[in-house]
Design a protein around this motif. Structure first.
Motif, PDB file in Angstrom:
ATOM      1  N   LEU A 166       0.818  -1.211   0.000  1.00 26.65           N
ATOM      2  CA  LEU A 166       0.000   0.000   0.000  1.00 26.65           C
ATOM      3  C   LEU A 166       0.853   1.263   0.000  1.00 26.65           C
ATOM      4  O   LEU A 166       0.541   2.249  -0.682  1.00 26.65           O
ATOM      5  CB  LEU A 166      -0.944  -0.009   1.199  1.00 26.65           C
ATOM      6  CG  LEU A 166      -1.982  -1.146   1.230  1.00 26.65           C
ATOM      7  CD1 LEU A 166      -2.809  -1.079   2.504  1.00 26.65           C
ATOM      8  CD2 LEU A 166      -2.884  -1.101  -0.001  1.00 26.65           C
ATOM      9  N   LEU A 167       1.957   1.226   0.772  1.00 30.00           N
ATOM     10  CA  LEU A 167       2.835   2.400   0.819  1.00 30.00           C
ATOM     11  C   LEU A 167       3.534   2.626  -0.521  1.00 30.00           C
ATOM     12  O   LEU A 167       3.717   3.774  -0.949  1.00 30.00           O
ATOM     13  CB  LEU A 167       3.868   2.239   1.937  1.00 30.00           C
ATOM     14  CG  LEU A 167       3.353   2.353   3.370  1.00 30.00           C
ATOM     15  CD1 LEU A 167       4.459   2.066   4.365  1.00 30.00           C
ATOM     16  CD2 LEU A 167       2.761   3.743   3.624  1.00 30.00           C
ATOM     17  N   GLN A 168       3.953   1.552  -1.140  1.00 33.21           N
ATOM     18  CA  GLN A 168       4.609   1.686  -2.443  1.00 33.21           C
ATOM     19  C   GLN A 168       3.677   2.325  -3.473  1.00 33.21           C
ATOM     20  O   GLN A 168       4.093   3.153  -4.288  1.00 33.21           O
ATOM     21  CB  GLN A 168       5.080   0.311  -2.925  1.00 33.21           C
ATOM     22  CG  GLN A 168       6.292  -0.220  -2.176  1.00 33.21           C
ATOM     23  CD  GLN A 168       6.639  -1.648  -2.536  1.00 33.21           C
ATOM     24  OE1 GLN A 168       5.806  -2.381  -3.113  1.00 33.21           O
ATOM     25  NE2 GLN A 168       7.865  -2.074  -2.228  1.00 33.21           N
ATOM     26  N   ARG A 169       2.412   1.950  -3.429  1.00 33.08           N
ATOM     27  CA  ARG A 169       1.449   2.543  -4.361  1.00 33.08           C
ATOM     28  C   ARG A 169       1.132   3.993  -3.993  1.00 33.08           C
ATOM     29  O   ARG A 169       0.959   4.844  -4.867  1.00 33.08           O
ATOM     30  CB  ARG A 169       0.170   1.700  -4.399  1.00 33.08           C
ATOM     31  CG  ARG A 169       0.397   0.309  -4.993  1.00 33.08           C
ATOM     32  CD  ARG A 169      -0.883  -0.511  -5.041  1.00 33.08           C
ATOM     33  NE  ARG A 169      -0.649  -1.817  -5.663  1.00 33.08           N
ATOM     34  CZ  ARG A 169      -1.586  -2.758  -5.833  1.00 33.08           C
ATOM     35  NH1 ARG A 169      -2.831  -2.518  -5.422  1.00 33.08           N
ATOM     36  NH2 ARG A 169      -1.288  -3.909  -6.397  1.00 33.08           N
ATOM     37  N   LEU A 170       1.091   4.274  -2.691  1.00 39.97           N
ATOM     38  CA  LEU A 170       0.803   5.637  -2.246  1.00 39.97           C
ATOM     39  C   LEU A 170       1.947   6.588  -2.574  1.00 39.97           C
ATOM     40  O   LEU A 170       1.723   7.786  -2.817  1.00 39.97           O
ATOM     41  CB  LEU A 170       0.520   5.641  -0.741  1.00 39.97           C
ATOM     42  CG  LEU A 170       0.208   6.987  -0.103  1.00 39.97           C
ATOM     43  CD1 LEU A 170      -1.090   7.570  -0.691  1.00 39.97           C
ATOM     44  CD2 LEU A 170       0.105   6.852   1.413  1.00 39.97           C
ATOM     45  N   ALA A 171       3.186   6.073  -2.595  1.00 43.83           N
ATOM     46  CA  ALA A 171       4.366   6.925  -2.809  1.00 43.83           C
ATOM     47  C   ALA A 171       4.317   7.671  -4.130  1.00 43.83           C
ATOM     48  O   ALA A 171       4.940   8.730  -4.283  1.00 43.83           O
ATOM     49  CB  ALA A 171       5.626   6.070  -2.727  1.00 43.83           C
ATOM     50  N   SER A 172       3.577   7.151  -5.096  1.00 41.87           N
ATOM     51  CA  SER A 172       3.507   7.809  -6.408  1.00 41.87           C
ATOM     52  C   SER A 172       2.604   9.033  -6.403  1.00 41.87           C
ATOM     53  O   SER A 172       2.605   9.811  -7.367  1.00 41.87           O
ATOM     54  CB  SER A 172       2.991   6.810  -7.462  1.00 41.87           C
ATOM     55  OG  SER A 172       3.819   5.662  -7.525  1.00 41.87           O
ATOM     56  N   TYR A 173       1.836   9.245  -5.333  1.00 42.24           N
ATOM     57  CA  TYR A 173       0.834  10.306  -5.325  1.00 42.24           C
ATOM     58  C   TYR A 173       1.054  11.355  -4.225  1.00 42.24           C
ATOM     59  O   TYR A 173       0.358  12.367  -4.202  1.00 42.24           O
ATOM     60  CB  TYR A 173      -0.566   9.695  -5.154  1.00 42.24           C
ATOM     61  CG  TYR A 173      -0.953   8.780  -6.292  1.00 42.24           C
ATOM     62  CD1 TYR A 173      -1.584   9.280  -7.434  1.00 42.24           C
ATOM     63  CD2 TYR A 173      -0.680   7.418  -6.235  1.00 42.24           C
ATOM     64  CE1 TYR A 173      -1.927   8.448  -8.482  1.00 42.24           C
ATOM     65  CE2 TYR A 173      -1.025   6.577  -7.276  1.00 42.24           C
ATOM     66  CZ  TYR A 173      -1.644   7.087  -8.406  1.00 42.24           C
ATOM     67  OH  TYR A 173      -1.986   6.259  -9.446  1.00 42.24           O
ATOM     68  N   CYS A 174       2.005  11.090  -3.325  1.00 39.21           N
ATOM     69  CA  CYS A 174       2.222  12.065  -2.249  1.00 39.21           C
ATOM     70  C   CYS A 174       3.663  11.992  -1.751  1.00 39.21           C
ATOM     71  O   CYS A 174       4.397  11.060  -2.068  1.00 39.21           O
ATOM     72  CB  CYS A 174       1.251  11.839  -1.085  1.00 39.21           C
ATOM     73  SG  CYS A 174       1.528  10.270  -0.221  1.00 39.21           S
ATOM     74  N   ASP A 175       4.015  13.003  -0.978  1.00 45.98           N
ATOM     75  CA  ASP A 175       5.366  13.096  -0.400  1.00 45.98           C
ATOM     76  C   ASP A 175       5.352  12.529   1.020  1.00 45.98           C
ATOM     77  O   ASP A 175       4.741  13.108   1.921  1.00 45.98           O
ATOM     78  CB  ASP A 175       5.803  14.558  -0.388  1.00 45.98           C
ATOM     79  CG  ASP A 175       7.185  14.723   0.227  1.00 45.98           C
ATOM     80  OD1 ASP A 175       7.939  13.730   0.283  1.00 45.98           O
ATOM     81  OD2 ASP A 175       7.500  15.849   0.650  1.00 45.98           O
ATOM     82  N   PHE A 176       6.011  11.407   1.185  1.00 46.87           N
ATOM     83  CA  PHE A 176       6.059  10.779   2.515  1.00 46.87           C
ATOM     84  C   PHE A 176       6.702  11.705   3.545  1.00 46.87           C
ATOM     85  O   PHE A 176       6.278  11.769   4.700  1.00 46.87           O
ATOM     86  CB  PHE A 176       6.842   9.466   2.458  1.00 46.87           C
ATOM     87  CG  PHE A 176       6.045   8.309   1.934  1.00 46.87           C
ATOM     88  CD1 PHE A 176       4.729   8.463   1.562  1.00 46.87           C
ATOM     89  CD2 PHE A 176       6.611   7.042   1.829  1.00 46.87           C
ATOM     90  CE1 PHE A 176       3.985   7.406   1.087  1.00 46.87           C
ATOM     91  CE2 PHE A 176       5.880   5.972   1.352  1.00 46.87           C
ATOM     92  CZ  PHE A 176       4.571   6.151   0.978  1.00 46.87           C
ATOM     93  N   GLN A 177       7.753  12.403   3.147  1.00 46.59           N
ATOM     94  CA  GLN A 177       8.512  13.198   4.109  1.00 46.59           C
ATOM     95  C   GLN A 177       7.647  14.276   4.744  1.00 46.59           C
ATOM     96  O   GLN A 177       7.755  14.535   5.947  1.00 46.59           O
ATOM     97  CB  GLN A 177       9.725  13.826   3.418  1.00 46.59           C
ATOM     98  CG  GLN A 177      10.758  14.371   4.402  1.00 46.59           C
ATOM     99  CD  GLN A 177      12.099  14.595   3.736  1.00 46.59           C
ATOM    100  OE1 GLN A 177      12.260  14.361   2.555  1.00 46.59           O
ATOM    101  NE2 GLN A 177      13.063  15.055   4.515  1.00 46.59           N
ATOM    102  N   SER A 178       6.778  14.897   3.969  1.00 52.53           N
ATOM    103  CA  SER A 178       5.901  15.921   4.538  1.00 52.53           C
ATOM    104  C   SER A 178       4.890  15.318   5.509  1.00 52.53           C
ATOM    105  O   SER A 178       4.547  15.930   6.522  1.00 52.53           O
ATOM    106  CB  SER A 178       5.168  16.663   3.411  1.00 52.53           C
ATOM    107  OG  SER A 178       4.338  15.759   2.678  1.00 52.53           O
TER     108      SER A 178
END
Length: 445
Positions: A108-120
Motif C-alpha cells: 500500500l505504501l509503495q502505491r501511495l508513494a507515487s501520489y504524495c510526499d512521505f517526508q511531509s
C-alpha cells in the motif's frame, strides 16, 4: 485534574484511499488525499484529545483497533457497517495473498508513494510516533523503507530503538542523516556508554572519530560492575582501545572486576605488571580477588605472571593467608602443591619465634652449667662433659639458624630483649669451645 484521554479519529476518506490503492485508481487516491482532514490534535472540555494524522499512519494500522486493545489511543471511526465489512474483507483477502500484515503495508505504501510526499507526512508532530508504531507492530522492513524516504528520528525514537539489540543494524545507517537533534543523541549515547552499554559504533558514526580511551575505560568498568555484564561487550571495549586504567570509588580496577566476574579473556587482555600490581582501598591485589572468587584459572594465570604474592592487604593477609582465612582448602592446596607457596598462621608464627629464641636461651644456659661442673673438684668427667655440651650447643645453634633462615620464618621485628638473647648464644658457644680447648690442652700435657 482529569487525565487526558487520547482518541485517534479515522476519517471517512480512508475508505476511498484504500479502494484507490487496491484498484490502483489514481483519481480515487487523489480525491481522498485532497479531501483528507487537517492533521491536528485538539482537546475539548472533557479533556479528550482528538488526534488526526496523515494517511501513512492509518496504512500502518490498516484498520481501527478494537476497543479492548491496550493502546495509547482509543480508535474511533465514522465508518458505517458497509465500510467496516469492506475493510475486513479487503485485509482478509490481502492476508491470504501476501502472507503477512507487513507485506500488505509495504504494498500500500509503495502505491501511495507515487501520489504524495512521505517526508511531509512524516514531519507532522504528534503524540503518536510512527517509529514506535512500526516497532510495536514489528514492521521493521516498513521502518527501513520510511527511513530511506527521510523519516526523521527524534531522540526518544533513537533511544527506544536502541533498547533492542536486533534493531541496531536498522538504526546505524541513518544516524548521520535522519536525526532531529544530533547533539542531544550524542550526549545520551555517551552517557549510556559510560554506564557500560555498547554504544561505541553509534558514537563513532556520529562523531566520525575514535573515542577517547578514558571514556572507553569508564565504559568498560561500568560494564564489568553490572550484575548482568557480558564478556563479549567487555572485549569490544578492549578492542576499541580501552586500557582498564580506571578504578571505582573503592579502588577496584577493571581487572579485579574481571576476575570477580570470571572473565578470563578480559583478564588476559589486561595482563600487565602495572595493572596486576594495583591495590584497592583495602590493600587487596587482583590475586586476593581471584582467591575470593575461587577462580582457579585466574589464580594460575596471575601467578604465572611472576607477581609478588607476598603483598599483604590492610588486614595483614597475603594471598595465601587470605585463602587460609576463608577456609578454602582446595585453593590452599593449589598454592602449596602447584606453586610451592606456604605460610604460617599467626599462631604458628609465634610458635616458631618462641622455638628459635628458646633454643638460643638454652645455648646461653649451657655455659654456666659447664662452668659449674668444670670448677667442681668432686666432678671427674670434665673432659667428656665439656665435649658433649660444646657439641650439643653447636648442633642446637645450627638448627636454630636454619629455622631463622627458613622462608616460612615470619618477618617480624624482634624486641630488644630477644635480640640480646640471640646475641648471647654465640658468645656462650664461643666460651664453651674455648673451655673445651683448655680441657683438651690440659689432658694432652
Amino acid at each position: 485534574m482529569l487525565k487526558t484521554e487520547n482518541v485517534l479519529m479515522w476519517p471517512k476518506e480512508y475508505i476511498l484511499l484504500l479502494r484507490g490503492l487496491l484498484e490502483q485508481n489514481g483519481a480515487f487516491i487523489l480525491d481522498a488525499l485532497e479531501a483528507w482532514p487537517n492533521c491536528n490534535e485538539s482537546v475539548d472540555a472533557q479533556e479528550v484529545c482528538s488526534i488526526s494524522l496523515p494517511p501513512i499512519y492509518y496504512i500502518l494500522w490498516q484498520k481501527p483497533a478494537e476497543p479492548f486493545e491496550d493502546l495509547y489511543c482509543q480508535h474511533i471511526s465514522d465508518f458505517d457497517d458497509k465500510s467496516q465489512v469492506y475493510i475486513e474483507s479487503v485485509f482478509s483477502d490481502l492476508k491470504q495473498q501476501l502472507d503477512s500484515d507487513e507485506a500488505i503495508t509495504i504494498l500500500l505504501l509503495q502505491r501511495l508513494a507515487s501520489y504524495c510526499d512521505f517526508q511531509s507526512q512524516m514531519s507532522i508532530e504528534s503524540k503518536l510516533s510512527i517509529v514506535n508504531l512500526a516497532k510495536q507492530k514489528r514492521f521493521f522492513n516498513v521502518l527501513n523503507m520510511l527511513l530511506e524516504s527521510g523519516l526523521k528520528l527524534s531522540t526518544s525514537d533513537v533511544m527506544s530503538l536502541l533498547k533492542h539489540s536486533e534493531l541496531h543494524f536498522l538504526v546505524l545507517p541513518f544516524l548521520e542523516t535522519n536525526l532531529s537533534d544530533k547533539q542531544e543523541v550524542v550526549a545520551l549515547l555517551t552517557e549510556q556508554l559510560l554506564q557500560g552499554e555498547d554504544r561505541f559504533d553509534f558514537l563513532v558514526k556520529l562523531q566520525g572519530e575514535t573515542l577517547e580511551p578514558e571514556i572507553l575505560d569508564k565504559a568498560l568498568l561500568q560494564q564489568l560492575r553490572h550484575d548482568s555484564s557480558k564478556q563479549s561487550i567487555c572485549k569490544r571495549f578492549l578492542q576499541q582501545g580501552a586500557k582498564g586504567l580506571i578504578a571505582d570509588e573503592n579502588g577496584k580496577t577493571s581487572v579485579m572486576w574481571a576476575v570477580q566476574q570470571g572473565f578470563i579473556d578480559v583478564l588476559e587482555a589486561l595482563c600487565s605488571a602495572e595493572l596486576l600490581a594495583q591495590r584497592d582501598n583495602e590493600g587487596n591485589t587482583v590475586l586476593h580477588y581471584a582467591i575470593k572468587a575461587k577462580n582457579e584459572l585466574a589464580i594460575r594465570f596471575i601467578l604465572n605472571q611472576n607477581i609478588d604474592f607476598t603483598i599483604k592487604n590492610n588486614l595483614g593477609f597475603t594471598a595465601y593467608g587470605f585463602a587460609v582465612e576463608l577456609g578454602n582448602i582446595k585453593i590452599v592446596d593449589l598454592l602449596e602443591i602447584e606453586f610451592g607457596i606456604k605460610e604460617l598462621s599467626e599462631a604458628n608464627k609465634f610458635k616458631i619465634i618462641n622455638l628459635v629464641h628458646s633454643l638460643h636461651a638454652f645455648i646461653g644456659f649451657l655455659l654456666p652449667m659447664q662452668l659449674f661442673f668444670f670448677f667442681d673438684p668432686q666432678f671427674k668427667a670434665k673432659s667428656e662433659l665439656s665435649f658433649f655440651l660444646a657439641l650439643a650447643s653447636m648442633l642446637i645453634m645450627f638448627f636454630a639458624m636454619n629455622l631463622k633462615r627458613c622462608s616460612l620464618y615470619p618477618d617480624i621485628k624482634s624486641t630488644w630483649s630477644l635480640s640480646i638473647l640471640r646475641a648471647l648464644s654465640p658468645i656462650s658457644l664461643l666460651f664453651q669451645l674455648l673451655l673445651l680447648l683448655v680441657v683438651v690442652i690440659a689432658a694432652l700435657t
